[in-house]
Design a protein around this motif. Structure first.
Motif, short mmCIF file in Angstrom:
data_model
loop_
_atom_site.label_atom_id
_atom_site.label_comp_id
_atom_site.label_asym_id
_atom_site.label_seq_id
_atom_site.Cartn_x
_atom_site.Cartn_y
_atom_site.Cartn_z
N UNK A 1 50.69 38.82 33.33
CA UNK A 1 50.29 39.93 34.65
C UNK A 1 49.17 40.70 33.88
N UNK A 2 48.96 40.70 32.58
CA UNK A 2 47.89 41.29 31.89
C UNK A 2 46.47 40.17 32.17
N UNK A 3 46.98 39.06 31.77
CA UNK A 3 45.84 37.91 32.11
C UNK A 3 45.49 37.99 33.41
N UNK A 4 46.26 38.01 34.40
CA UNK A 4 45.97 38.13 35.87
C UNK A 4 45.09 39.13 36.04
N UNK A 5 45.11 40.27 35.70
CA UNK A 5 44.50 41.47 35.93
C UNK A 5 42.99 41.36 35.50
N UNK A 6 43.10 40.93 34.26
CA UNK A 6 41.63 40.69 33.64
C UNK A 6 40.85 39.58 34.53
N UNK A 7 41.38 38.55 34.63
CA UNK A 7 40.69 37.45 35.09
C UNK A 7 40.43 37.87 36.71
N UNK A 8 41.15 38.50 37.45
CA UNK A 8 40.90 38.82 38.90
C UNK A 8 39.93 40.02 38.86
N UNK A 9 39.90 40.96 37.80
CA UNK A 9 38.85 41.93 37.91
C UNK A 9 37.58 41.36 37.41
N UNK B 1 48.48 47.03 42.61
CA UNK B 1 48.90 48.27 41.94
C UNK B 1 50.36 47.88 41.16
N UNK B 2 51.07 47.31 41.78
CA UNK B 2 52.39 46.72 41.09
C UNK B 2 52.22 45.96 39.98
N UNK B 3 51.28 44.96 40.11
CA UNK B 3 50.94 43.97 38.85
C UNK B 3 50.52 44.68 37.70
N UNK B 4 49.35 45.76 37.90
CA UNK B 4 49.09 46.71 37.11
C UNK B 4 50.20 47.40 36.29
N UNK B 5 51.12 48.07 37.04
CA UNK B 5 52.39 48.64 36.38
C UNK B 5 53.05 47.49 35.51
N UNK B 6 53.40 46.27 36.07
CA UNK B 6 54.05 45.37 35.22
C UNK B 6 53.43 45.01 33.93
N UNK B 7 52.04 44.88 34.20
CA UNK B 7 51.14 44.56 32.93
C UNK B 7 51.29 45.59 31.84
N UNK C 1 56.21 37.09 30.96
CA UNK C 1 55.74 37.65 32.28
C UNK C 1 54.70 38.70 32.36
N UNK C 2 55.03 39.53 31.47
CA UNK C 2 53.94 40.85 31.22
C UNK C 2 52.61 40.28 30.68
N UNK D 1 61.49 39.69 39.61
CA UNK D 1 60.23 40.30 39.29
C UNK D 1 59.14 38.77 39.13
N UNK D 2 59.66 37.59 38.78
CA UNK D 2 58.92 36.47 38.89
C UNK D 2 58.54 36.05 40.19
N UNK D 3 59.46 36.17 41.22
CA UNK D 3 59.16 35.83 42.29
C UNK D 3 58.10 36.73 43.09
N UNK D 4 58.25 38.08 42.75
CA UNK D 4 57.49 38.97 43.32
C UNK D 4 56.14 38.68 42.69
N UNK D 5 55.84 38.63 41.42
CA UNK D 5 54.62 38.06 40.69
C UNK D 5 54.01 37.13 41.48
#
Length: 180
Positions: A103-111, A129-135, A99-100, A154-158
């Motif tokens: 989140x790291x992948x998501x932030x990279x692709x999103x950015x 911001x919350x996804x960045x903290x999870x990453x 899951x973490x 956490x999965x549901x939040x993500x």
């Protein structure tokens, strides 16, 4: 709507193309790319992993199915969006690590797709911001049942955060274009 391929199928397909990312991280990157307004195409791995040398996804492949299904799920009004994570019978620590990674992948692709200043709502900014903290997080071991419950939350939040960011960057933009 078809479901996502399995983690194992995506891992094998990613290894064949020498993508160097786990299945969960790759799916997170793809979803981040799509949520940030990136276009679905056979070249998505080179876009998501920022490596122009990567080959396009072969037609009919597991990775093409992953992209098509993810794009459909992000657009699904009944919130059928899923995260590609190990099955629930795997250990909580392994699922949390995946899951973490997601989140790291998501932030990279999103950015890469949305750029430095995406058009986010206040809730979208908070979710990012919350996804960045999870990453940045790492799994900790504790009471297995409590950990499973916390991980499910956490999965549901993500999942909801990804849908919110997709809504801010893709659906809202589309809606504004229709109004003009």
């Amino acid at each position: 709507m078809t479901g996502l391929p399995s983690v194992q199928e995506v891992e094998q397909a990613a290894q064949r193309l020498s993508l160097g990312a786990s299945a969960s991280e790759l799916h997170g990157g793809l979803c981040g790319w799509l949520a940030g307004g990136g276009q679905a195409s056979a070249q998505w791995p080179s876009k998501v992993l920022a490596d122009d040398a990567l080959a396009p996804v072969p037609a009919g492949s597991v990775l093409e199915t992953l992209q098509e299904t993810s794009a459909q799920q992000l657009e699904d009004r009944s919130f059928g969006f899923e995260l590609l994570l190990p099955p629930s019978d795997q250990g909580t620590t392994e699922r949390a690590a995946a899951l973490f990674d997601w989140c790291r992948g998501f932030l990279g692709g999103f950015g890469l797709a949305a750029g430095a200043k995406p058009p986010l709502s206040e809730e979208g900014q908070e979710a990012l911001g919350d996804l960045a903290r999870l990453a940045q997080a790492a799994p900790e071991t504790g009471e297995e049942e409590e950990d499973q419950d916390a991980l499910a939350e956490i999965e549901e939040f993500v999942r909801v955060a990804a849908l919110l960011l997709h809504s801010d960057c893709v659906l809202a933009t589309r809606h504004r274009q229709r109004l003009n």
